[in-house]
Design an enzyme around this catalytic site. Structure first.
Site, PDB file in Angstrom:
ATOM      1  N   THR A  13       4.945   3.947  -4.300  1.00 26.57           N
ATOM      2  CA  THR A  13       4.945   2.952  -5.373  1.00 26.57           C
ATOM      3  C   THR A  13       3.558   2.854  -5.997  1.00 26.57           C
ATOM      4  OG1 THR A  13       4.416   1.046  -3.958  1.00 26.57           O
ATOM      5  CG2 THR A  13       6.737   1.687  -4.145  1.00 26.57           C
ATOM      6  N   GLY A  14       3.535   2.445  -7.255  1.00 31.69           N
ATOM      7  CA  GLY A  14       2.264   2.333  -7.961  1.00 31.69           C
ATOM      8  C   GLY A  14       1.496   3.644  -7.964  1.00 31.69           C
ATOM      9  N   SER A  15       2.188   4.731  -8.314  1.00 27.75           N
ATOM     10  CA  SER A  15       1.615   6.057  -8.081  1.00 27.75           C
ATOM     11  C   SER A  15       1.353   6.861  -9.354  1.00 27.75           C
ATOM     12  CB  SER A  15       2.532   6.855  -7.151  1.00 27.75           C
ATOM     13  OG  SER A  15       3.877   6.835  -7.583  1.00 27.75           O
ATOM     14  N   THR A  16       1.217   6.202 -10.484  1.00 30.29           N
ATOM     15  CA  THR A  16       0.936   6.949 -11.704  1.00 30.29           C
ATOM     16  C   THR A  16      -0.542   7.284 -11.850  1.00 30.29           C
ATOM     17  OG1 THR A  16       0.721   4.890 -12.981  1.00 30.29           O
ATOM     18  CG2 THR A  16       2.897   5.942 -12.936  1.00 30.29           C
ATOM     19  N   GLY A  18      -4.744   6.668  -9.645  1.00 32.64           N
ATOM     20  CA  GLY A  18      -5.509   6.111  -8.535  1.00 32.64           C
ATOM     21  C   GLY A  18      -5.097   6.613  -7.174  1.00 32.64           C
ATOM     22  N   ILE A  19      -5.222   5.739  -6.175  1.00 34.35           N
ATOM     23  CA  ILE A  19      -4.888   6.098  -4.805  1.00 34.35           C
ATOM     24  C   ILE A  19      -3.426   6.532  -4.714  1.00 34.35           C
ATOM     25  CG2 ILE A  19      -4.597   5.195  -2.466  1.00 34.35           C
ATOM     26  CD1 ILE A  19      -7.042   3.414  -2.957  1.00 34.35           C
ATOM     27  N   SER A 136      -6.069  -3.249   3.000  1.00 35.00           N
ATOM     28  CA  SER A 136      -7.447  -3.137   2.526  1.00 35.00           C
ATOM     29  C   SER A 136      -8.374  -3.653   3.610  1.00 35.00           C
ATOM     30  CB  SER A 136      -7.631  -3.979   1.256  1.00 35.00           C
ATOM     31  OG  SER A 136      -9.000  -4.118   0.932  1.00 35.00           O
ATOM     32  N   TYR A 149      -6.826 -12.231  -3.113  1.00 40.13           N
ATOM     33  CA  TYR A 149      -6.529 -10.835  -2.815  1.00 40.13           C
ATOM     34  C   TYR A 149      -6.617 -10.575  -1.314  1.00 40.13           C
ATOM     35  CZ  TYR A 149      -7.266  -5.771  -2.513  1.00 40.13           C
ATOM     36  OH  TYR A 149      -7.185  -4.443  -2.170  1.00 40.13           O
TER      37      TYR A 149
END
Length: 259
Positions: A13-16, A18-19, A136, A149
């Protein structure tokens, strides 16, 4: 060590960018069939095109139930799920309103909760699976400039530990991976003002940020996205079958503890 994920389906997920993108690339290079996820079709399609063959994409905002349902409808089962989607927004505690807290909770925590409910039962039925939460170093080293966060990332570590215990004896592992400061596009954007002011390379600006704001860092620089992705690829592998319920640090030594 040769990691072979041939025949495995992996959702990141969130893989377009960055990490997340680096994780997707690492898993694909190890042989997995990878599913890219992001909020917009344009960015998803661009990431899929960059990665090439045996990669699919699903545009869905996983901070919402509707977005989650769209992903699960498109990809009803997976062998590896990396809950990487996350946001961060520096703000003083007294200036952080309920909407900011709720947004961080929905994106950073509840997206992972929903993914676990959707995909862990199928992994258990097959007797093999990998579920990985991106937490994190801020989970243990709460940053004063974004307490909201840090709290959300502490929840991610607790969620992974609890899920690992819930999946005990099933052949399914659940772990949290804890990056430290990492030179992703998001961090580059956060440091852009200082980079433009000083006209210095972004890696140098990031290193100065690390030494000033994370003085316990042992490597004294920001990690690369590939360095973080390497840990996830290992945790997703057969070789990591005895690693579960762990909080695995790729933090450059920021967390000043022996464990």
């Amino acid at each position: 060590m040769h990691i072979d994920l041939t025949g495995k389906t992996a959702i990141v997920t969130g893989s377009t960018e960055g990490i997340g993108y680096a994780i997707a690339a690492g898993l694909r290079n190890a042989g997995a069939s990878v599913v890219i996820n992001g909020r917009t079709l344009q960015k998803v399609d661009a990431a899929v095109a960059r990665l090439g063959s045996d990669v699919r994409g699903v545009a869905a905002d996983l901070a919402t139930v509707d977005g989650h349902d769209r992903l699960v409808k498109a990809i009803p089962a997976a062998d590896i799920v990396v809950s990487n989607l996350g946001i961060f927004q520096p703000a003083d505690f007294f200036d952080t309103d309920d909407a900011t807290w709720d947004r961080h909770w929905q994106v950073n925590v509840m997206a992972g909760v929903r993914l676990a409910r959707a995909y862990l039962p199928g992994m258990e039925a097959k007797g093999w699976g990998r579920f990985i939460m991106l937490a994190s170093e801020s989970a243990f080293n709460i940053p004063v400039e974004m307490i909201h966060y840090g709290v959300s990332k502490t929840a991610d570590v607790a969620l992974a530990r609890g899920l690992a215990k819930r999946m005990a004896g099933t052949g399914v592992t659940v772990n949290a991976v804890l990056p430290g400061p990492t030179l992703s596009e998001g961090v580059e954007a956060m440091l852009e003002t200082e980079r433009a002011r000083t006209n210095r390379p972004i890696a140098d600006v990031a290193a100065e940020f690390v030494t000033s704001n994370r003085p316990t860092s042992i490597i004294q620089r920001a990690a690369t996205v590939e360095e973080v992705a390497n840990m996830i690829v290992y945790v997703a592998s057969e070789q990591a079958s005895a690693t579960t319920g762990a909080a695995l640090r790729v933090d450059g030594g920021v967390i000043d503890t022996l464990m």
